[in-house]
Design a protein around this motif. Structure first.
Motif, PDB file in Angstrom:
ATOM      1  N   PHE A   5      -2.435  20.637 101.628  1.00 46.60           N
ATOM      2  CA  PHE A   5      -1.260  20.233 100.873  1.00 46.60           C
ATOM      3  C   PHE A   5      -1.293  18.774 100.439  1.00 46.60           C
ATOM      4  N   GLY A   6      -2.428  18.102 100.588  1.00 51.20           N
ATOM      5  CA  GLY A   6      -2.530  16.705 100.174  1.00 51.20           C
ATOM      6  C   GLY A   6      -2.289  16.538  98.684  1.00 51.20           C
ATOM      7  N   ASP A   7      -2.930  17.351  97.873  1.00 52.95           N
ATOM      8  CA  ASP A   7      -2.749  17.276  96.417  1.00 52.95           C
ATOM      9  C   ASP A   7      -1.320  17.637  96.026  1.00 52.95           C
ATOM     10  N   LEU A   8      -0.770  18.606  96.708  1.00 55.23           N
ATOM     11  CA  LEU A   8       0.604  19.012  96.412  1.00 55.23           C
ATOM     12  C   LEU A   8       1.573  17.876  96.706  1.00 55.23           C
ATOM     13  N   ARG A   9       1.358  17.175  97.803  1.00 53.08           N
ATOM     14  CA  ARG A   9       2.222  16.051  98.163  1.00 53.08           C
ATOM     15  C   ARG A   9       2.233  14.993  97.071  1.00 53.08           C
ATOM     16  N   GLU A  10       1.045  14.602  96.587  1.00 51.06           N
ATOM     17  CA  GLU A  10       0.968  13.593  95.532  1.00 51.06           C
ATOM     18  C   GLU A  10       1.642  14.080  94.258  1.00 51.06           C
ATOM     19  N   ARG A  11       1.466  15.329  93.942  1.00 48.52           N
ATOM     20  CA  ARG A  11       2.066  15.861  92.715  1.00 48.52           C
ATOM     21  C   ARG A  11       3.586  15.837  92.796  1.00 48.52           C
ATOM     22  N   LEU A  12       4.126  16.180  93.939  1.00 57.03           N
ATOM     23  CA  LEU A  12       5.582  16.181  94.096  1.00 57.03           C
ATOM     24  C   LEU A  12       6.146  14.770  94.035  1.00 57.03           C
ATOM     25  N   LEU A  13       5.474  13.824  94.685  1.00 57.23           N
ATOM     26  CA  LEU A  13       5.947  12.443  94.651  1.00 57.23           C
ATOM     27  C   LEU A  13       5.897  11.886  93.238  1.00 57.23           C
ATOM     28  N   ARG A  14       4.830  12.187  92.501  1.00 57.56           N
ATOM     29  CA  ARG A  14       4.730  11.703  91.119  1.00 57.56           C
ATOM     30  C   ARG A  14       5.771  12.350  90.215  1.00 57.56           C
ATOM     31  N   ALA A  15       6.212  13.539  90.594  1.00 62.27           N
ATOM     32  CA  ALA A  15       7.241  14.224  89.802  1.00 62.27           C
ATOM     33  C   ALA A  15       8.635  13.694  90.116  1.00 62.27           C
ATOM     34  N   GLY A  16       8.738  12.795  91.116  1.00 66.37           N
ATOM     35  CA  GLY A  16      10.020  12.191  91.430  1.00 66.37           C
ATOM     36  C   GLY A  16      10.783  12.834  92.564  1.00 66.37           C
ATOM     37  N   ILE A  17      10.156  13.770  93.273  1.00 67.03           N
ATOM     38  CA  ILE A  17      10.837  14.402  94.404  1.00 67.03           C
ATOM     39  C   ILE A  17      10.969  13.387  95.531  1.00 67.03           C
ATOM     40  N   ALA A  18      12.135  13.306  96.142  1.00 68.25           N
ATOM     41  CA  ALA A  18      12.380  12.353  97.223  1.00 68.25           C
ATOM     42  C   ALA A  18      11.440  12.630  98.391  1.00 68.25           C
ATOM     43  N   PRO A  19      10.886  11.579  99.007  1.00 73.53           N
ATOM     44  CA  PRO A  19       9.940  11.776 100.117  1.00 73.53           C
ATOM     45  C   PRO A  19      10.476  12.652 101.238  1.00 73.53           C
ATOM     46  N   ARG A  20      11.755  12.551 101.553  1.00 74.90           N
ATOM     47  CA  ARG A  20      12.309  13.362 102.652  1.00 74.90           C
ATOM     48  C   ARG A  20      12.256  14.850 102.314  1.00 74.90           C
ATOM     49  N   HIS A  21      12.473  15.182 101.033  1.00 72.83           N
ATOM     50  CA  HIS A  21      12.389  16.579 100.621  1.00 72.83           C
ATOM     51  C   HIS A  21      10.931  17.048 100.603  1.00 72.83           C
ATOM     52  N   VAL A  22      10.027  16.147 100.221  1.00 72.45           N
ATOM     53  CA  VAL A  22       8.605  16.488 100.225  1.00 72.45           C
ATOM     54  C   VAL A  22       8.152  16.791 101.646  1.00 72.45           C
ATOM     55  N   ARG A  23       8.526  15.946 102.594  1.00 75.51           N
ATOM     56  CA  ARG A  23       8.128  16.168 103.992  1.00 75.51           C
ATOM     57  C   ARG A  23       8.659  17.493 104.519  1.00 75.51           C
ATOM     58  N   ARG A  24       9.919  17.778 104.244  1.00 71.52           N
ATOM     59  CA  ARG A  24      10.509  19.023 104.735  1.00 71.52           C
ATOM     60  C   ARG A  24       9.846  20.240 104.084  1.00 71.52           C
ATOM     61  N   TYR A  25       9.594  20.160 102.791  1.00 69.91           N
ATOM     62  CA  TYR A  25       8.973  21.272 102.075  1.00 69.91           C
ATOM     63  C   TYR A  25       7.569  21.541 102.599  1.00 69.91           C
ATOM     64  N   LEU A  26       6.786  20.494 102.796  1.00 70.30           N
ATOM     65  CA  LEU A  26       5.424  20.670 103.285  1.00 70.30           C
ATOM     66  C   LEU A  26       5.406  21.153 104.729  1.00 70.30           C
ATOM     67  N   ALA A  27       6.376  20.730 105.518  1.00 65.61           N
ATOM     68  CA  ALA A  27       6.464  21.233 106.896  1.00 65.61           C
ATOM     69  C   ALA A  27       6.737  22.731 106.900  1.00 65.61           C
ATOM     70  N   GLU A  28       7.624  23.169 106.012  1.00 69.52           N
ATOM     71  CA  GLU A  28       7.920  24.597 105.915  1.00 69.52           C
ATOM     72  C   GLU A  28       6.692  25.382 105.444  1.00 69.52           C
ATOM     73  N   LEU A  29       5.973  24.820 104.465  1.00 66.47           N
ATOM     74  CA  LEU A  29       4.770  25.482 103.981  1.00 66.47           C
ATOM     75  C   LEU A  29       3.702  25.559 105.076  1.00 66.47           C
ATOM     76  N   SER A  30       3.584  24.490 105.864  1.00 64.51           N
ATOM     77  CA  SER A  30       2.598  24.478 106.946  1.00 64.51           C
ATOM     78  C   SER A  30       2.909  25.562 107.972  1.00 64.51           C
ATOM     79  N   GLU A  31       4.194  25.716 108.309  1.00 66.86           N
ATOM     80  CA  GLU A  31       4.588  26.758 109.264  1.00 66.86           C
ATOM     81  C   GLU A  31       4.318  28.145 108.689  1.00 66.86           C
ATOM     82  N   HIS A  32       4.642  28.314 107.415  1.00 72.82           N
ATOM     83  CA  HIS A  32       4.412  29.611 106.773  1.00 72.82           C
ATOM     84  C   HIS A  32       2.921  29.912 106.690  1.00 72.82           C
ATOM     85  N   LEU A  33       2.130  28.889 106.397  1.00 74.34           N
ATOM     86  CA  LEU A  33       0.681  29.073 106.320  1.00 74.34           C
ATOM     87  C   LEU A  33       0.114  29.461 107.685  1.00 74.34           C
ATOM     88  N   ALA A  34       0.624  28.842 108.742  1.00 71.40           N
ATOM     89  CA  ALA A  34       0.160  29.174 110.089  1.00 71.40           C
ATOM     90  C   ALA A  34       0.499  30.624 110.433  1.00 71.40           C
TER      91      ALA A  34
END
Length: 240
Positions: A5-34
């Motif tokens: 999700f490294g590339d996804l993180r950069e893309r979301l930040l560049r799109a203007g998504i707030a870092p707190r929402h990015v962290r929560r979204y990626l945490a949810e994706l990581s759990e779902h991926l597991a």
């Protein structure tokens, strides 16, 4: 955060998504991926094959990014209104200098109650010397602290350079032209401390020295951010 999700993180930040929402979204994706990976492994697949199939089931980077980018409520305030950094800069500087002026006023009344000015008084030692030296250190560091704060926000949000640089230039101008003035009323003997900024050539001010100070503040605040930013953008695209 999972490595895929490294590339996804950069893309979301560049799109203007707030870092707190990015962290929560990626945490949810990581759990779902597991969970998907464990499910694939229970089906008898190897770890590597299970992870590959789980990623494919989760979705492509484009699909995962668009799922949150399309929701405007996740945008950060600095991405929605990047010009706010320019208007926030003088407010932060005014607040920082108010603290410096109040600190000086308190020390003046505490350690030099009979002096007409806290500047040029007899040599101080002990606690009084430490107090005024600490205030002086804060006064000169205030523009750097505010500038680094703006750079931190701009860096976390992956903002384009225009408005952050404008805000840093304003911080540098205010810091380089700032001048403390003190006075004491003749009758009431009340101490007054004020700070003026923005104008060059005030009485007792060296214009060339102020310009050098402005350049120093701007360099010390903008250069580290630009160097860090170059990790994500080629140099010739810094000001796009």
């Amino acid at each position: 955060m999972a490595k895929p999700f490294g590339d996804l993180r950069e893309r979301l930040l560049r799109a203007g998504i707030a870092p707190r929402h990015v962290r929560r979204y990626l945490a949810e994706l990581s759990e779902h991926l597991a969970d998907l990976t464990a499910e694939e492994e229970r089906a008898g697949r190897s770890r590597a094959d299970a992870e590959s199939r789980a990623l494919a089931r989760l979705g492509t980077t484009d699909e995962l990014a668009q799922a949150i980018i399309a929701r405007r409520e996740f945008l950060s305030w600095s991405a929605s209104a990047p010009w706010a950094l320019f208007t926030l800069a003088p407010l932060c500087m005014a607040a920082a200098y108010f603290v410096a002026a109040f600190y000086l006023w308190c020390g003046w009344n505490l350690f030099l109650p009979g002096a007409d000015t806290p500047f040029g008084a007899a040599p101080l030692d002990g606690l009084a010397n430490f107090y005024f030296q600490a205030g002086k250190f804060y006064y000169y560091c205030a523009p750097l602290l505010v500038g680094w704060g703006i750079a931190l926000v701009a860096g976390r949000q992956r903002l384009k350079a225009l408005w952050p640089l404008a805000g840093l230039a304003l911080v540098a101008w205010m810091g380089g032209t700032a001048q403390i003035q003190t006075s004491r009323e003749t009758i009431a003997r009340t101490a007054h401390v004020g700070i003026h900024w923005f104008f060059l050539g005030l009485p007792g001010q060296n214009a060339f020295g102020s310009l050098a100070h402005i350049l120093a503040i701007f360099t010390l605040t903008a250069l580290p951010w630009l160097i860090w930013r170059s990790r994500f953008h080629p140099i010739f695209r810094l000001l796009r």
